[in-house]
Motif scaffolding. Structure first.
Motif, PDB file in Angstrom:
ATOM      1  N   PRO A 167      -7.647  -7.828  15.265  1.00 40.83           N
ATOM      2  CA  PRO A 167      -7.436  -8.544  13.934  1.00 40.83           C
ATOM      3  C   PRO A 167      -7.295 -10.251  14.506  1.00 40.83           C
ATOM      4  O   PRO A 167      -6.386 -10.328  15.404  1.00 40.83           O
TER       5      PRO A 167
ATOM      6  N   ILE B 187      -3.963  -3.709  17.956  1.00 42.51           N
ATOM      7  CA  ILE B 187      -4.130  -3.547  16.850  1.00 42.51           C
ATOM      8  C   ILE B 187      -2.734  -3.618  16.124  1.00 42.51           C
ATOM      9  O   ILE B 187      -1.925  -2.691  15.731  1.00 42.51           O
TER      10      ILE B 187
ATOM     11  N   ARG C 268      -1.098  -3.772  13.215  1.00 44.44           N
ATOM     12  CA  ARG C 268      -1.762  -3.934  11.922  1.00 44.44           C
ATOM     13  C   ARG C 268      -0.622  -4.237  10.892  1.00 44.44           C
ATOM     14  O   ARG C 268       0.290  -4.036  10.893  1.00 44.44           O
TER      15      ARG C 268
ATOM     16  N   ILE D 290      -1.500  -5.165   6.744  1.00 39.66           N
ATOM     17  CA  ILE D 290      -2.313  -4.989   6.099  1.00 39.66           C
ATOM     18  C   ILE D 290      -2.569  -6.558   5.336  1.00 39.66           C
ATOM     19  O   ILE D 290      -3.491  -7.011   4.777  1.00 39.66           O
TER      20      ILE D 290
ATOM     21  N   GLY E 155      -7.576  -6.235   9.823  1.00 38.98           N
ATOM     22  CA  GLY E 155      -8.290  -5.605  10.953  1.00 38.98           C
ATOM     23  C   GLY E 155      -9.377  -4.805  10.548  1.00 38.98           C
ATOM     24  O   GLY E 155      -9.678  -3.939  11.293  1.00 38.98           O
TER      25      GLY E 155
ATOM     26  N   ASN F  20     -11.782  -2.018  12.753  1.00 36.03           N
ATOM     27  CA  ASN F  20     -12.046  -0.602  12.432  1.00 36.03           C
ATOM     28  C   ASN F  20     -13.430  -0.311  12.982  1.00 36.03           C
ATOM     29  O   ASN F  20     -13.701   0.742  13.442  1.00 36.03           O
TER      30      ASN F  20
ATOM     31  N   CYS G  32      -1.719   0.151  20.030  1.00 36.74           N
ATOM     32  CA  CYS G  32      -1.287   0.134  18.798  1.00 36.74           C
ATOM     33  C   CYS G  32       0.121   0.131  18.663  1.00 36.74           C
ATOM     34  O   CYS G  32       0.915   1.107  19.016  1.00 36.74           O
TER      35      CYS G  32
ATOM     36  N   CYS H 113       4.579  -2.558  14.456  1.00 33.63           N
ATOM     37  CA  CYS H 113       3.845  -3.460  13.547  1.00 33.63           C
ATOM     38  C   CYS H 113       4.355  -3.104  12.147  1.00 33.63           C
ATOM     39  O   CYS H 113       4.820  -1.936  11.945  1.00 33.63           O
TER      40      CYS H 113
ATOM     41  N   ASN I 193       2.383  -2.199   9.509  1.00 34.24           N
ATOM     42  CA  ASN I 193       1.469  -1.120   9.000  1.00 34.24           C
ATOM     43  C   ASN I 193       1.240  -0.150   9.931  1.00 34.24           C
ATOM     44  O   ASN I 193      -0.031   0.368   9.865  1.00 34.24           O
TER      45      ASN I 193
ATOM     46  N   ARG J  20      -1.323   2.704   9.244  1.00 29.24           N
ATOM     47  CA  ARG J  20      -2.754   2.444   9.060  1.00 29.24           C
ATOM     48  C   ARG J  20      -3.804   2.314  10.345  1.00 29.24           C
ATOM     49  O   ARG J  20      -4.712   2.173  10.308  1.00 29.24           O
ATOM     50  N   ASN J  21      -2.677   2.866  11.540  1.00 24.46           N
ATOM     51  CA  ASN J  21      -3.501   3.047  12.805  1.00 24.46           C
ATOM     52  C   ASN J  21      -3.952   4.383  13.120  1.00 24.46           C
ATOM     53  O   ASN J  21      -4.448   4.817  14.126  1.00 24.46           O
TER      54      ASN J  21
END
Length: 164
Positions: free
Chosen positions: A25, A90, A92, A94, A99, A103, A119, A123, A125, A128-129
């Motif tokens: 991202p 990532i 992540r 949101i 990102g 994806n 990952c 992070c 979120n 979400r990975n």
């Protein structure tokens, strides 16, 4: 600055040679720092290859965004296609680093044999990975939790690749 590592910023010509693409991202506002400077510093610190390395960074030096979306997309696809390794990092978030494009890119290149996935578990979120991590494991993509380990893994991919 390491003279054995050259950063190629978004929309600059991509020369031939060993390269790593920094996928993940991109900040969408001035208040969100980019993770790429830390990745570049880690690459400069760890690169031990035979010759110089190109780092393909899909951001503009100075943080300006491209007004022509198609130019940016074309550059990224060319970079992803030509890179010896694709480093996905990532972190992540949101709200600040969603990102969504990342994806899609991960899905397109996961089976290429040139991808590593980072990952961080801390992070905003990490849940979400999960799908990306599951997909990576399914296709033998290395999954790492720190940026340094992700860089090291990507550099190992480049070391195993024939020159492009």
């Amino acid at each position: 600055m390491n003279d054995r590592v050259t950063v190629i910023w978004a929309r600059e010509p991509i020369p031939a040679g060993p390269s790593v693409f920094l996928a993940g991202p991109t900040p969408r506002d001035a208040d969100t720092p980019s993770w790429r400077p830390a990745a570049i510093a880690a690459i400069e610190s760890h690169w031990q290859g035979q010759g110089p390395l190109l780092v393909l960074a899909p951001e503009t030096a100075g943080g300006l965004r491209e007004s022509d979306y198609d130019n940016q997309v074309d550059w990224e696809v060319d970079g992803l296609d030509s890179a010896g390794a694709i480093l996905f990092w990532i972190p992540r978030d949101i709200r600040r680093l969603p990102g969504f494009t990342t994806n899609v890119e991960f899905g397109l290149y996961a089976r290429s044999g040139r991808v590593v996935l980072g990952c961080p578990p801390d992070c905003p979120n990490p849940e979400r990975n999960r799908y990306l991590v599951s997909t990576a494991r399914r296709y033998g993509v290395p999954v790492l939790e720190t940026l340094t380990d992700t860089v090291t893994s990507a550099l190992a991919v480049i070391g195993a690749e024939p020159a492009r």
